[in-house]
Motif scaffolding. Structure first.
Motif, short mmCIF file in Angstrom:
data_model
loop_
_atom_site.label_atom_id
_atom_site.label_comp_id
_atom_site.label_asym_id
_atom_site.label_seq_id
_atom_site.Cartn_x
_atom_site.Cartn_y
_atom_site.Cartn_z
N THR A 436 7.53 1.25 -5.85
CA THR A 436 8.36 0.39 -4.83
C THR A 436 9.56 0.35 -4.81
N SER A 439 11.08 2.82 -2.00
CA SER A 439 10.64 2.40 -0.68
C SER A 439 11.80 1.44 0.09
N GLY A 442 9.76 -1.57 1.70
CA GLY A 442 9.13 -2.34 0.89
C GLY A 442 7.51 -2.33 1.19
N THR A 444 5.00 -0.28 0.61
CA THR A 444 4.32 0.75 -0.57
C THR A 444 3.88 -0.26 -1.75
N SER A 446 1.92 -0.86 -5.36
CA SER A 446 2.26 -0.79 -6.67
C SER A 446 1.82 0.67 -7.14
#
Length: 472
Positions: A436, A439, A442, A444, A446
């Motif tokens: 994360t 990215s 945000g 993506t 975990s």
């Protein structure tokens, strides 16, 4: 005095700091810390040399330096003493510390390589003997002109060797004049930006994508536009449609960083078509394209470039070792003169001795053999690491299948933050990166990014996996 000498931190024969300098620092530290007081006698050079098992000349060199700086005085037959009246007080934050002394690591005592550390090749498998032999030959062959300022473009023999290698291994046809030697990827990207872009230009980047790319472009005041990535690489059509007027894109076509997927051929062609129509630039970061395990390495995107829109960035950090600080850039023929001009301002030139060693390593065939050995080794270590982690972590993770690369992606099946887990792992001495963090938007899930190149067995991976499990 013998007890005081024995209480000094031990000498380090492996340090690059000469032994006489280590002795000098120990005496100086003892004097400034009040361990040795003004007027106190110190051991005779002959006696100290015998006690430490050193040559008399080594002790004489240390004592001469202490005498020159006023710390000690020779009194003939009465011996050598700490200079009377000296009033040196230890600083709470000294500007200089003795190399190799307690509490101060020597210049060779770097931070240890942590398990699963990213961006590191298999350092234990590097052919150091061959490398040192070539290095010795290059040192002996050094001439007076070789010690002058290096060419900012790079050593001609290395540029020629790289052009030859790229033709065979990556399908890129280029002349040595198109190859520019830099001190690393950041240096390469900055050179491109200075030559072809200007502040405010929009640049497409992969999301998730390599963090330093975004950071450097933003520092140069570029307008960074994130483009999503799926199993076929960057969503080219979405990127160009949502960001009209973009002047460039940075892509990792061979193994997308960090997802390790390959940019599909239709998208490669679409990207080249966009660059040609918009007179935009494609910056191809081919950081580890040699390491593909399911088939032969894919040709570089640059090999499909017919309109001179692709700038190819390569590095020796992943295929040799990061400490070498050597990378290269291949520019289109029409841009050679422009880059030569900009290089005069923004490139300082890399050490020619290092370049000469790499050039010899390439031309004598060692580089190609090394890549072949590492491709086989990494394939084995990747499988062994994945098996060990899966055995230890079970259903807590899902390891994604990847065609190549030098790290694994561990998807976390439990609902937990990869960032928090990474912090706990790092405190326990285990390296990991949170997906994360790579990215921009945000979006993506975990996951942990774990380098496998330095994990030498399934058992080692399993034991590390058990430690990870205990921290989840």
């Amino acid at each position: 005095m013998a007890n005081q000498i024995n209480s000094f931190s031990p000498l380090d024969p492996a340090s690059t700091e000469p032994i006489y300098r280590q002795i000098y620092w120990r005496f100086r530290g003892a004097i400034t810390d009040g361990v040795l007081t003004p007027g106190e006698r110190i051991p005779a050079a002959r006696a100290l040399a015998k006690e430490l098992g050193l040559a008399r000349g080594t002790i004489d060199s240390a004592y001469s330096l202490l005498t020159a700086e006023g710390y000690i005085q020779s009194r003939g037959q009465a011996g050598t003493v700490v200079a009377p009246g000296i009033n040196v007080r230890a600083s709470s934050a000294p500007t200089e510390r003795p190399f190799g002394s307690a509490g101060s690591p020597s210049i060779r005592q770097k931070a240890p390589v942590l398990p699963f550390q990213m961006a590191l090749p298999a350092l234990d498998a590097f052919p150091r003997k061959i490398w040192s032999q070539i290095g010795a030959r290059c040192v002996r062959a050094t001439r007076i002109p070789d010690m002058a300022n290096p060419s900012v473009y790079g050593l001609e023999s290395l540029r020629t060797a790289i052009a030859t290698y790229l033709q065979v291994a990556r399908g890129i046809t280029c002349s040595p004049a198109q190859v520019f030697i830099t001190s690393g990827y950041r240096n390469t990207l900055a050179l491109i930006a200075y030559a072809l872009l200007k502040p405010g230009d929009r640049v497409l980047v992969e999301d998730p994508g390599y963090l330093p790319t975004r950071q450097l472009l933003e520092h140069l005041q570029m307008d960074v536009a994130p483009v999503p990535v799926d199993q076929d690489g960057m969503l080219v059509s979405q990127g160009v449609n949502s960001s009209p007027g973009a002047r460039a894109t940075v892509v990792t076509p061979a193994h997308q960083s960090p997802l390790c997927v390959s940019l599909s051929l239709p998208r490669r062609l679409a990207l080249l078509e966009w660059a040609s129509q918009e007179h935009a630039w494609i910056i191809e970061d081919d950081y580890d394209g040699e390491y593909r395990y399911i088939s032969r390495p894919l040709p570089a995107l640059k090999s499909l470039d017919r309109d001179g829109r692709v700038l190819y960035s390569g590095t020796f950090s992943k295929v040799l070792y990061p400490g070498i600080r050597l990378a290269y850039l291949v520019v289109p023929p029409a841009q050679v003169e422009r880059f030569e001009h900009v290089s005069q301002t923004f490139l300082g030139g890399c050490p020619e001795l290092t370049q000469a060693i790499v050039a010899t390593f390439l031309t004598e065939g060692h580089f190609a053999r090394h890549i072949q050995r590492m491709r086989k080794l990494y394939g084995e270590r990747r499988e062994a690491t994945a098996r060990g982690l899966k055995k230890a972590l079970g259903d807590h993770i899902r390891i994604e299948a990847q065609p190549g690369g030098m790290h694994l992606i561990l998807r976390l099946t439990d609902q937990q933050s990869d960032k928090s887990l990474v912090e706990r792992l790092q405190q326990a001495g285990i390296y990991a990166e949170a997906l994360t963090d790579w990215s921009i938007r945000g979006q993506t899930d975990s996951a942990l990014l774990l380098g496998f190149a330095n994990i030498d067995s399934q058992d080692a991976a399993e034991q590390l996996g058990k430690r990870i499990l205990a921290l989840m």
